[in-house]
Design a protein around this motif. Structure first.
Motif, PDB file in Angstrom:
ATOM      1  N   ILE A 338      15.739   1.996 -36.391  1.00 12.90           N
ATOM      2  CA  ILE A 338      15.591   0.548 -36.404  1.00 12.90           C
ATOM      3  C   ILE A 338      14.331   0.182 -37.197  1.00 12.90           C
ATOM      4  CG2 ILE A 338      16.797   0.237 -34.219  1.00 12.90           C
ATOM      5  CD1 ILE A 338      14.069  -0.309 -32.921  1.00 12.90           C
ATOM      6  N   GLY A 339      14.431  -0.885 -37.980  1.00 13.86           N
ATOM      7  CA  GLY A 339      13.317  -1.300 -38.818  1.00 13.86           C
ATOM      8  C   GLY A 339      13.401  -0.801 -40.241  1.00 13.86           C
ATOM      9  N   ARG A 341      14.280  -0.731 -43.997  1.00 12.45           N
ATOM     10  CA  ARG A 341      14.606  -1.764 -44.987  1.00 12.45           C
ATOM     11  C   ARG A 341      15.680  -1.249 -45.948  1.00 12.45           C
ATOM     12  NH1 ARG A 341       9.371  -3.857 -48.033  1.00 12.45           N
ATOM     13  NH2 ARG A 341       9.161  -1.638 -48.456  1.00 12.45           N
ATOM     14  N   GLU A 342      16.601  -2.100 -46.289  1.00 13.86           N
ATOM     15  CA  GLU A 342      17.638  -1.711 -47.256  1.00 13.86           C
ATOM     16  C   GLU A 342      17.059  -1.559 -48.651  1.00 13.86           C
ATOM     17  OE1 GLU A 342      20.764  -0.787 -46.739  1.00 13.86           O
ATOM     18  OE2 GLU A 342      20.292  -0.943 -44.600  1.00 13.86           O
ATOM     19  N   ARG A 343      16.033  -2.337 -48.975  1.00 17.45           N
ATOM     20  CA  ARG A 343      15.410  -2.231 -50.300  1.00 17.45           C
ATOM     21  C   ARG A 343      13.933  -2.598 -50.189  1.00 17.45           C
ATOM     22  NH1 ARG A 343      18.861  -6.341 -50.287  1.00 17.45           N
ATOM     23  NH2 ARG A 343      20.415  -5.062 -51.330  1.00 17.45           N
ATOM     24  N   SER A 344      13.160  -2.114 -51.132  1.00 20.33           N
ATOM     25  CA  SER A 344      11.727  -2.413 -51.186  1.00 20.33           C
ATOM     26  C   SER A 344      11.484  -3.588 -52.132  1.00 20.33           C
ATOM     27  CB  SER A 344      10.953  -1.179 -51.648  1.00 20.33           C
ATOM     28  OG  SER A 344      11.438  -0.746 -52.907  1.00 20.33           O
ATOM     29  N   ARG A 477      13.176  -6.162 -32.675  1.00 20.20           N
ATOM     30  CA  ARG A 477      12.188  -5.170 -33.118  1.00 20.20           C
ATOM     31  C   ARG A 477      12.422  -4.811 -34.585  1.00 20.20           C
ATOM     32  NH1 ARG A 477      11.547   0.125 -30.386  1.00 20.20           N
ATOM     33  NH2 ARG A 477       9.341  -0.068 -30.914  1.00 20.20           N
ATOM     34  N   SER A 478      13.683  -4.646 -34.962  1.00 18.54           N
ATOM     35  CA  SER A 478      14.014  -4.267 -36.332  1.00 18.54           C
ATOM     36  C   SER A 478      13.518  -5.314 -37.329  1.00 18.54           C
ATOM     37  CB  SER A 478      15.524  -4.075 -36.463  1.00 18.54           C
ATOM     38  OG  SER A 478      15.851  -3.507 -37.710  1.00 18.54           O
ATOM     39  N   ARG A 482      10.721  -4.548 -40.264  1.00 12.02           N
ATOM     40  CA  ARG A 482      11.040  -4.759 -41.686  1.00 12.02           C
ATOM     41  C   ARG A 482       9.999  -5.679 -42.323  1.00 12.02           C
ATOM     42  NH1 ARG A 482      16.464  -5.217 -39.737  1.00 12.02           N
ATOM     43  NH2 ARG A 482      16.410  -7.487 -40.016  1.00 12.02           N
ATOM     44  N   HIS A 483       9.630  -6.741 -41.620  1.00 12.77           N
ATOM     45  CA  HIS A 483       8.644  -7.668 -42.175  1.00 12.77           C
ATOM     46  C   HIS A 483       7.270  -7.008 -42.286  1.00 12.77           C
ATOM     47  CE1 HIS A 483       6.864 -11.374 -43.417  1.00 12.77           C
ATOM     48  NE2 HIS A 483       6.108 -11.474 -42.335  1.00 12.77           N
TER      49      HIS A 483
END
Length: 534
Positions: A338-339, A341-344, A477-478, A482-483
């Protein structure tokens, strides 16, 4: 830099490959590695560790190299299973239950003894061990592992309750089952002065500590007081071998039973495995990145840091150093957790044109000369050489400063020296664990001058770090995690590279055991025909 993803390695015989690509480079010759017995197999396990020990004390260990040994000679309340998951099972505890959001009840198995005459393990030892890590006077390097842990209520000789100040979603995988949560003997540690490094005063696991030779090996031996049956091996010899090529040659020469190997040797080993050997390519939760010290005057302008981010072709780094076996990462949190990111924010291949424009906007006179510190392991050296090549194309000339791992691990730590002021660029890697908290908490403001060498400090990041461990909803949480990674990348302090892979070779005379992130679990490795005997 011509290696492409999926391109096969030259089909060289193993011995020719190892000798031509390794011996000349490393200056190694002869038929063996000093200090390693040729007698592998049988009642003694010979295994590689990727670096030497600095401390086996939960308040001061610095890496998974030490954690691997600690979990063999100490016990936790719970331990990780060796089935490729992050699931836990009882260790010292016969009972463990979460009572509510901030309280965890436990009851120890009776009859678990500490070595060296230090008596039976009790709930008071659990209290001592957990509260010692959060004691401000200990200045524990691994204090974040404990999160909002407060204290232990002892109910009787064997039972008690772990009490937190607030909810902590990562408490079990990070604090209870991780190396920071091993249970020490209050009597032994106190009698020994309150601290120790590489000579623990008492053990309680299936193995006990026997000896340590700096930069050579650590020897563990079967603990005769272990109540859960005879440990699989009479001794385990753990060799400190920072060089993966040396480990590969030692395995081929019959001197090691199990070894993590370099990614570039994975293909040759798969095609030409020594008789009786096997290989597993395991996922790795390790985070590799280029860090930038924003408090160094050369990197104070965020546009310069952003130029470095865009200049580095992370895809080329991964292709050259990881031979395409690992993908470019989007941040510290690996895929499947969890958390993630699909892309940077920065594309994998970078953008050299944007990098040049940022340098122009910052008024930089080219060439810009910078230093890059790195651990002297072959993989990291290859990676930074590709980064050096990428940066040179936009007018940044980089001096690479390779150092042994024990020295490198101190360069950003204020308590050790003032070298952190000189640090500019560095390639670093951290081991992840079973929860995203462990992947990100080291970049909080509380870690400035400890593990946060970038000097990254962001109030929103710190607030989210606290909120995320108190939140039980995985989707919420995810979003937070990610943020948090977005904030890290937007600061210009990080160029994320990869989460890596963990190739392990082993002999078929053993049944290997690996954690979910590929690290060997010493206490769970056994001879292929072993059956525990009481």
């Amino acid at each position: 830099m011509n290696c492409k993803v999926g391109q096969p390695l030259p089909n060289l015989p193993r011995r020719k490959f190892l000798h031509t690509s390794s011996l000349a480079l490393l200056g190694l010759a002869g038929g063996g590695i000093p200090g390693i017995s040729r007698a592998v197999g049988g009642d003694v396990l010979h295994i590689r560790n990727y670096q030497d020990l600095s401390s086996l004390d939960p308040v001061s260990f610095v890496s998974s190299a030490e954690g691997m040994v600690m979990t063999a000679i100490f016990q936790n309340l719970l331990q990780f299973r060796s089935d490729g998951s992050w699931d836990t099972q009882p260790d010292a505890a016969e009972y463990f239950e979460q009572l509510d959001a901030t309280r965890y009840a436990f009851r120890l198995k009776p009859g678990q003894m500490f070595t060296n005459g230090h008596g039976e393990m009790t709930a008071d030892d659990v209290k001592f061990s957990f509260e010692r890590v959060v004691d401000p006077s200990m200045h524990a390097l691994n204090l974040p592992d404990m999160g909002p842990f407060s204290h232990v209520e002892v109910h009787d000789r064997y039972s008690g309750v772990l009490v937190l100040r607030s909810p902590y979603a990562a408490f079990i995988p990070v604090a209870v089952a991780g190396p920071t949560g091993v249970i020490l003997s209050r009597h032994a540690v106190t009698a020994g002065g309150g601290r120790f490094t590489t000579n623990p005063p008492a053990c309680s696991g299936p193995y006990r500590f026997k000896s340590w030779q700096a930069q050579r090996k650590t020897v563990l031996e079967r603990n005769p007081l272990w109540p859960a049956g005879k440990a699989p091996f009479s001794q385990i010899h753990v060799y400190a071998m920072t060089d993966e090529k040396a480990a590969e040659m030692a395995f081929e020469a019959g001197q090691l039973d199990c070894a993590r190997i370099s990614v570039e040797s994975t293909g040759p080993f798969e095609r030409d495995m020594p008789p009786g050997g096997s290989i597993r390519i395991l996922p790795s939760g390790r985070n590799y990145w280029l860090g930038m010290n924003r408090e160094n005057s050369a990197l104070a302008d965020i546009r310069i840091r952003q130029a470095i981010q865009y200049a580095i072709d992370a895809q080329a780094v991964v292709e050259a150093a990881w031979f395409g076996l690992a993908p470019v990462s989007t941040g510290p949190i690996p895929e499947g957790m969890i958390g993630h990111r699909e892309r940077s924010l920065i594309p994998p291949a970078g953008n050299p044109q944007k990098a040049r424009q940022l340098l122009t906007d910052a008024g930089v006179t080219l060439p810009l000369r910078l230093r890059l510190d790195v651990n002297n392991a072959a993989l990291e050296l290859t990676a930074v050489q590709v980064m050096q090549w990428s940066l040179k194309k936009v007018g940044i000339e980089v001096e690479i400063r390779a150092q042994d791992s024990s020295t490198f691990l101190t360069i950003g730590r204020e308590a050790v020296n003032n070298r952190w002021r000189d640090v500019q660029l560095f390639m670093q890697s951290f081991t992840g664990m079973a929860d995203p908290y462990y992947s990100l908490t080291w970049f909080s403001s509380s870690q400035l001058g400890i593990w946060n060498w970038e000097r990254f400090s962001n109030e929103e990041f710190d607030r989210l770090n606290q909120r995320a461990i108190e939140t039980t909803d995985p989707s919420e949480r995810s979003k937070m995690y990610r943020h948090m990674q977005d904030l890290m990348e937007a600061s210009g302090c990080y160029r994320f590279i990869t989460n890596g892979v963990m190739p392990q070779i082993y002999r078929n005379t053993i049944e290997p055991a690996f954690r979910a992130d590929g690290y060997a679990m010493l206490r769970n490795i056994r001879p292929a025909a072993f059956r525990s005997r009481s």
